[in-house]
Design an enzyme around this catalytic site. Structure first.
Site, PDB file in Angstrom:
ATOM      1  N   GLU A 219      34.845  15.982  10.986  1.00  0.00           N
ATOM      2  CA  GLU A 219      33.633  16.192  10.197  1.00  0.00           C
ATOM      3  C   GLU A 219      32.452  15.708  11.004  1.00  0.00           C
ATOM      4  O   GLU A 219      32.456  14.573  11.484  1.00  0.00           O
ATOM      5  CB  GLU A 219      33.696  15.394   8.885  1.00  0.00           C
TER       6      GLU A 219
ATOM      7  N   CYS B 173      25.854  12.331   5.823  1.00  0.00           N
ATOM      8  CA  CYS B 173      25.880  13.653   6.434  1.00  0.00           C
ATOM      9  C   CYS B 173      25.486  14.697   5.408  1.00  0.00           C
ATOM     10  O   CYS B 173      25.054  15.780   5.742  1.00  0.00           O
ATOM     11  CB  CYS B 173      27.245  13.952   7.049  1.00  0.00           C
TER      12      CYS B 173
END
Lengths: 982, 982
Positions: free
Chosen positions: A744, A778
């Site tokens: 990720e 994020c």
């Protein structure tokens, strides 16, 4: 039936009879269009939803074309014609939607006007005066948008001051009407206003309980004072349960102040649908006895039933309201009786449209020999006219709750009223629409009462998230304060390595400081060297030989045990994060909750996945599809969700039968060490999970390259993620598996604000998505793409809201935002802001405290979509607002980055929502809410394009990545004979 | 009830009465242990399965410990004690399993001896003679193992020659017993033998119909001749339906030969449970009329009902037998009547244990005035003794079917008899165990008959594989021959590129030759250059913009359409493969079937996957989990499954919404071109699938590196696969996605042969897994790990079997194995064999034809597990046999490679099967069957370790790899109101 019940029913019958003697007009037929819309809504749940939503969005739509478009989107989903109710209701025959739009908007606005006395006090005054002529008095409430900023709070406060002054002045010329302006003790104020606490302060936080209360009281005091000085009645309205405790405290503390202590005309509201309302009334009675001077309590049923139940279920908290309507009705009578018994200390006002309830209050009062003039009934403006008239005719005092305000903010109020009138449980509906019998309408609610539970019913096959802490509870706040002190006392925390369940020390020590306070060393981290990394890999490889044969059930039990330990140690874990990474309390609490969720979700899912799937159904053959583990997993974690992401990756790897070497981020090794200790306590065998703090470029690199590594789970920056992907693609001598990377990376997440967005929600959602944990998620919003038509209004409110937030050290519960993680991040973000200031329009940059790495929340406006500011990840509290001329352009800009992680849309157009769902290229799209705070199971999380590879965490495909599907096929046909199956 | 039925019932009652007048002994009580085992089996399906399996394996187990172990594994799964039936049956009380083992083995062997006259003719002779004394004659059948090699066929043939000679000689001294040795026309042979066609030739192939028949006749002729010369009756037994047509043809052709044309004592069997049996009888009657001399038909019900239905369902073919037992009984009577009506031409023998059936035959014969001595009844040795006695007492001729043979091969026969006796539908069970009434036992089967369908019932939610061609059908063989000629006539086929649905030519032409015939150029392939590769990528990228928005349903329809075209063009597609890659017919047919399956499975699965999954179930929120496409997919395919693997990867990519550039292997570009043409015909929009023949190192490399590529699907060698993985990990400027690789590489697949394996199955399974398509499958067996105890026996049979197979050009239907794919492969394989010969024991190397790339099937023995030969992938027909001292060692060797693709186990030990399932590290494990030929859905296919990354083709996780899961969360709470859900 006892005597009292007979009398109540007799009284109810009298009221009903008086109602029937009036004209046949009822709430549902007095306006033909409104009546037919209500009737359809009651028959058709989907129409009702769409109608309420259409009503909600309508005031924010300006052109006829737009009204027509929304009309079609909400009511002609098949692309065909509108439901006949519109035509019938309007008596327009079958007009084209375009032609109907104007008529419909007019009618909906008319609907709102039924319930709102006027858009301004000017407009309302004649209405109020007319009611007085009919012997109905009032309390005025100013409708407002959600208060998102201190500017909006100030505006609201000013309006009340003006209102009180203006009404008080005008009232001087009013003649007294004894039925409504005298009680058993004398005159009552002619003017009565109702005010809401949340409208006066935009930053109310449960965490900062005392601070919030203090400010709210400061804001209310001038209004209370003015009211007292002008002889006006001032009510403090009750809102959602979330602020109930604080509202009660604010009210009692305020009216107990010396200057207010002797004024009788303050009032508070108690909602009988709340499970704790009777306790509140008892406590308030005790308080009133001590205060000496009576005050008033308006007893209502409560108007937020739907949202209270939904929000409690969403949070996993106990449901504060009775879920059985009859319980609320019964409790109302209990409370009413108690209030009447204590009328010496507290003055009751009974607000209800339920004739049974009204009758009960009258009868109870008579039993206590309370004179008629001591009673007050309250009802909402625009509703239940026949009841009002009956009550007035019977000689009681009746007060209308009379809202004043513009139509946009009034829509929330309107929808609440529509909901009330169309609810299956509404007494009015029962009487006027469903035609219930008198016996049903008047029956004792306490008779054969079924008691509901405040705990939600959990279905065994579903996952339920761990509830977050409720900081409105005093003990929760006290625990948190205590934990912070206790954790602080242990600094600097020693963080060694853990290999094979043995602590290992290193020569190289990294000092981790508190980002809110540079001078405080939180932990001393032993940074692993290559030899130690090799030992960890060996330990994991050795442990794998036995761990892979441990049953999935046993592995899941260990992971569940870990979740139990986290639950037990919750406050300590929160406190550690607050200090180590500078997370505000609530954000840290969210991280612990998510870590617990990951454990429970993966344990649960593994129990499912261990069951072989049947492949094919062919006689003579049993073919099974089974997931098996892979081997050693290297877990390399970030610091921003220091427990959740690390625990998620580690438990996913381990529960699926793999062993783990985990390398935490340098900035959050103390939190990671806490995880390692909990893993050890849970009882994972030695070597299954090993702890390797260290520098990424050194030991991170080493474990990525290692021949024993079969899977690499990484969350972090794009640069490092892509580097790992590349390194993992080289096969080392002796390597047994093609390495799999579950990676990720970053995001440059956009929120689109459509022309018809609900700005109350949009501003709030964007603000927290951008500045929550200083934008260091994020998933954070860093681009806001606003359609031209609402751009100015949105940006104004956003900037004002941003100005209002508190930037403070993370351990201060008042902090909306704390620091960024370290000096490096601070310098990088400040550099980027400075750089952006050269070429972009700075709308706002906050001032920040000293002593820590406080990066200022910053907003740039009119940023071009292709600029560096709009393309490069900041990972800090910086927002680029981008103007788009329409949705096409907004989507084009939104999709123009290399990332595809999260995205958001605020819109009330069904077609635009559907289009954006389809076209916005993001891993997680959020509609009409903030874009951070993904929850396990509810929001499987992860991106694609350059935001990541691999499947979403906390979702149905995640664990499979740590395993190999294996097909085992057995020919069961032997000697021509196979067992029967299926 | 009509006259005939009354008479049949009366006759049946007479037989039953005669049976009852005998001692009370019945088939189920005459032996106490046997009786109680049968009774338990009938009551308990699981016990029955385990009992039959235990009986089956028992003769191959030698030590008491092993018997005891198997006993526990089969019957004491909970680790506890054996079911009481064992104790009760044996009258042993509660002995420990160890002590019981001997007794049980003895009893099971005794059970076998009930049905088998002796292990040798010597042993059988006294039994037969004793029966003669009871006026029962016989036909002798030699039980044998499956005939896997020509040596075994020869042995079997020899045994028959000996048997006939020996019996004929002994019979010279037998007195004639008229009741059994005379019919209405005179003397009958005293000696009668039954022989099976498949025992005499190990390479019978439907594809090579005439060749197979010729050889079978050559092998039968000496036996028929000897029988005729010695005055012995020779029956040709009927076996499975798969060889029925050929058996009938062989028999009629043989007895019509001049030397046999006038001999009366040949017989054939017709199975009344076959749907086509009545037609066969009519045809045979016509044949008999023409021949002039009568022959015999034994009419039976049929003994393979379970396996016929299971195998037909496994193949997806029409079920050849009646699935309603009553239909078989009714058909038997119809056939019997017809035979009796034609007794002038054909002599019937009625084989049945059903009294109703026997009575019907008697009555029908009487109606036709056929004398009693013209009738013959046949029953199995060891069964239905009371019926036999009744029939004999009534003066009819009764013949016992009397098997002779060893116990190991006898077990198949024994299990069939046990099955017959415990079947729910068995007449004997009805009479002797279930105590049915006389009326039920004797009722007319044709009354109220429910007709079953030969087509299997398909469940809508299940996937069904496309059936393979049935080469036993003459038109199928004719179509195939025609297609081969037609395809051949088009050589050399021009293969251009296809970009954006336009043919594109290149300067560079690659001549592809037929590997069976080096001088034949099959295709002229235009090899793409870099410019053209770029054009293809651009076309795919452009097409993606619209294709991704085409509905999943529409995409699935196109893929289904493609499957329809493949089905229509099946023969042509097979023929092309036969010539281009040297695949034998059946292997090529399998490839087309798999290609069709991939299309249908992926289309079907996409229809499922397009439905959003609900994530979480929280009120006020709708959260959906949706799969979206990624972008351009580079498909790089191998030549070994030239249509299936390519079509699988291409359709998976396209049906999930991606566009494709496909690069076929150089060696199979003609087949790939065929796919491209079909894709075009199906109607895929231009640019969605582009065709790029070319060299891997050139255009393959280019498309892997390309910035537009989001996903790479590759199947091929490990070296290339790892290279692609590495290349894909570099991010190109302008690249939008992290590339995902779905990569299948090689295998070094092992089959473990346990001590108790059924060697008939093990030898056959290993042979085809190793040499099918010349070992050029990633799933092929190249290591056989044999436990020491069975090593010699297994290896002997394997080598003999290998010697027997035909290596021929692939277009020759007789070819068991054809060539390898090209000169390069041939040289490599021959080099590896030569190398291995230096250090390993060569057990067998075949001689091969010239003119093509024929690599010899080669077997090495006693190969060390860690040798190069046992570790390196050959991708050719080379097998390393490895000796293991026990299962521990076998597993250790099996898991010692870097690959983990397929694996196999032949074992009849439940515990060993369970252990190997758990510990054998392979992607596809096959138990008691060959390890190649994975079928879509039934055997999701793919490996791990160094065999691949990504999830199994034709399985539930495959398509997801071509997509991204996206979570879309909508807050549905507006103004405190959310629609009701669930």
């Amino acid at each position: 039936m006892n005597d009292i019940q007979s009398q109540i029913i007799a009284r109810g019958e009298e009221i009903l009879k008086r109602m029937e003697s009036q004209s046949k007009a009822s709430i549902f037929s007095k306006d033909f269009w409104y009546g037919s819309i209500m009737e359809w809504s009651m028959k058709n749940e989907k129409f009702k939803t769409n109608m309420f939503r259409f009503v909600d969005v309508l005031p924010s739509i300006n052109s006829g074309d737009e009204v027509s478009r929304h009309l079609k989107e909400y009511f002609a989903e098949d692309g065909g014609s509108l439901p006949p109710v519109f035509n019938v209701g309007l008596g327009l025959g079958s007009l084209a939607p375009g032609l109907m739009a104007g008529a419909i908007k007019k009618n909906v606005m008319g609907m709102a006007k039924m319930f709102i006395t006027g858009e301004s006090p000017d407009e309302a005054l004649p209405v109020l005066k007319k009611a007085r002529k009919n012997k109905m008095t009032f309390t005025v409430d100013i409708l407002g948008e959600a208060t998102l900023s201190e500017k909006e709070a100030q505006d609201y406060s000013n309006k009340y001051i003006e209102l009180v002054n203006w009404l008080a002045k005008d009232a001087q010329s009013w003649d007294e009407i004894p039925q409504i302006e005298r009680d058993h003790e004398g005159s009552l104020p002619k003017v009565n206003v109702s005010v809401k606490m949340t409208a006066l302060y935009s930053q109310i936080k449960d965490l900062a309980w005392e601070e919030s209360k203090k400010i709210v009281k400061d804001r209310l005091r001038p209004i209370f004072k003015l009211g007292m000085d002008k002889g006006v009645f001032v009510n403090l309205d009750m809102e959602h349960y979330a602020v109930k405790h604080m509202t009660v405290e604010v009210f009692t503390e305020l009216i107990n102040e010396p200057e207010f202590k002797n004024y009788k005309f303050f009032g508070l509201v108690i909602q009988a649908y709340l499970r704790d309302s009777f306790d509140d009334i008892k406590n308030l009675t005790e308080f009133a006895k001590k205060r000496g001077t009576p005050f008033w309590i308006r007893l209502v049923k409560g108007a937020y039933w739907d949202s209270e139940t939904i929000e409690a279920e969403q949070r996993g908290w106990a449901i504060p309201v009775y879920t059985n309507k009859m319980e609320s009705d019964a409790n109302y009578e209990t409370c009413a009786k108690y209030l009447l018994e204590n009328i010496k200390f507290i003055r009751p006002a009974f607000a209800s449209h339920n004739v049974r309830t009204l009758a009960a209050c009258m009868v109870y009062a008579e039993k206590l020999n309370i004179p008629k003039e001591a009673l007050e009934f309250q009802m909402l403006y625009g509703m239940a006219e026949p009841i009002k008239k009956a009550i007035v005719d019977m000689g009681y005092r009746l007060r209308e709750y009379a809202p004043v305000g513009e139509l946009i903010p009034g829509m929330a109020y309107l929808v609440r009223r529509l909901l009330e009138n169309t609810s299956n449980e509404s007494w009015l509906r029962g009487k006027f629409a469903d035609g219930k019998t008198t016996a049903e309408l008047l029956k004792d609610p306490a008779q054969n009462l079924a008691h509901s539970s405040p705990d939600r019913y959990k279905k065994a096959h579903r996952f339920y998230n761990e509830p977050l802490l409720d900081f409105a509870v005093p003990s929760v706040r006290a625990n948190m304060t205590k934990a912070l002190a206790e954790v602080k006392a242990t600094f600097p925390i020693q963080v060694p390595l853990m290999i094979n369940n043995k602590e290992v020390r290193s020569e190289k020590i990294f000092d981790r400081v508190n980002p809110s306070n540079e001078s405080q060393v939180v932990g001393e981290i032993h940074m692993a060297n290559i030899d130690q990394a090799e030992q960890a890999m060996q330990a994991a490889q050795t442990a794998y030989k036995t761990w892979k044969n441990v049953s999935a059930e046993k592995r899941a039990e260990l992971v569940d045990k870990l979740a139990d330990i986290m639950t037990r140690d919750r406050y300590k874990l929160i406190a550690t994060q607050v200090f180590e990474v500078g997370k505000p309390w609530n954000e840290a609490d969210g991280d612990i909750g998510e870590a617990i969720d990951f454990c429970r979700y993966y344990a649960r899912h593994m129990r499912e996945l261990q069951k072989p799937l049947r492949a094919g159904f062919t006689p003579g053959e049993v073919s099974q599809y089974i997931y098996k583990s892979r081997g050693v997993t290297a877990v390399i974690a970030p610091w921003n969700f220091p427990l959740a992401i690390l625990a998620g990756m580690v438990t996913a790897a381990a529960v699926t039968g793999n062993t783990v070497v985990m390398k935490p981020a340098e900035q959050s090794s103390v939190v990671a060490w806490g995880l390692m200790k909990m893993i050890q306590e849970a009882g994972f065998p030695a070597g299954v999970i090993n702890f390797l703090p260290g520098f990424g470029e050194e030991v991170g690199e080493y474990i990525v390259n290692h021949k024993f590594t079969t899977t690499i789970a990484f969350t972090g920056s794009k640069a490092v993620g892509l580097h790992i992907l590349n390194r993992a693609s080289y096969v080392q001598p002796g390597q047994s598996h093609v390495k799999r990377c579950i990676i990720e990376m970053g995001g440059k997440n956009a929120v689109i604000i459509d022309n018809d967005a609900d700005l109350d929600e949009a501003v709030d959602g964007v603000l927290y998505s951008a500045f929550g944990f200083s934008g260091q998620k994020c998933s954070a919003a860093s681009r806001v793409i606003v359609l031209d038509e609402v751009y100015d209004r949105f940006v104004d409110r956003l900037v004002e809201a941003a100005k209002s937030i508190d930037i403070l050290p993370a351990d201060n519960p008042k902090a909306y935002m704390g620091p960024v993680v370290d000096k490096e991040a601070y310098d990088r973000i400040l550099g980027m802001i400075a750089d952006a200031e050269k070429s972009h329009k700075l709308l706002f940059k906050a001032s920040v405290p000293a002593g820590g790495f406080f990066a200022p929340p910053t907003i740039f406006g009119d940023v071009p979509g292709d600029s560096k500011l709009a393309q490069q990840e900041v990972f800090g509290p910086v927002v680029a607002v981008i103007r788009a001329k329409n949705l096409d352009q907004a989507l084009e800009i939104a999709n123009s980055t290399e990332y595809a992680l999260t995205g958001g849309l605020f819109s009330r157009s069904p077609a635009n929502i559907a289009r954006v769902k389809n076209e916005f290229e993001v891993g997680n799209l959020y509609v009409n809410r903030g874009i951070t705070g993904a929850m396990v199971d509810r929001h499987p999380f992860g991106g694609y394009k350059m935001s990541g590879v691999g499947s979403k965490t906390g979702g149905p495909d995640y664990l499979k990545q740590y395993m190999e599907p294996v097909a085992v096929t057995e020919n069961t046909l032997r000697r021509g004979f196979a067992p029967l199956e299926e």
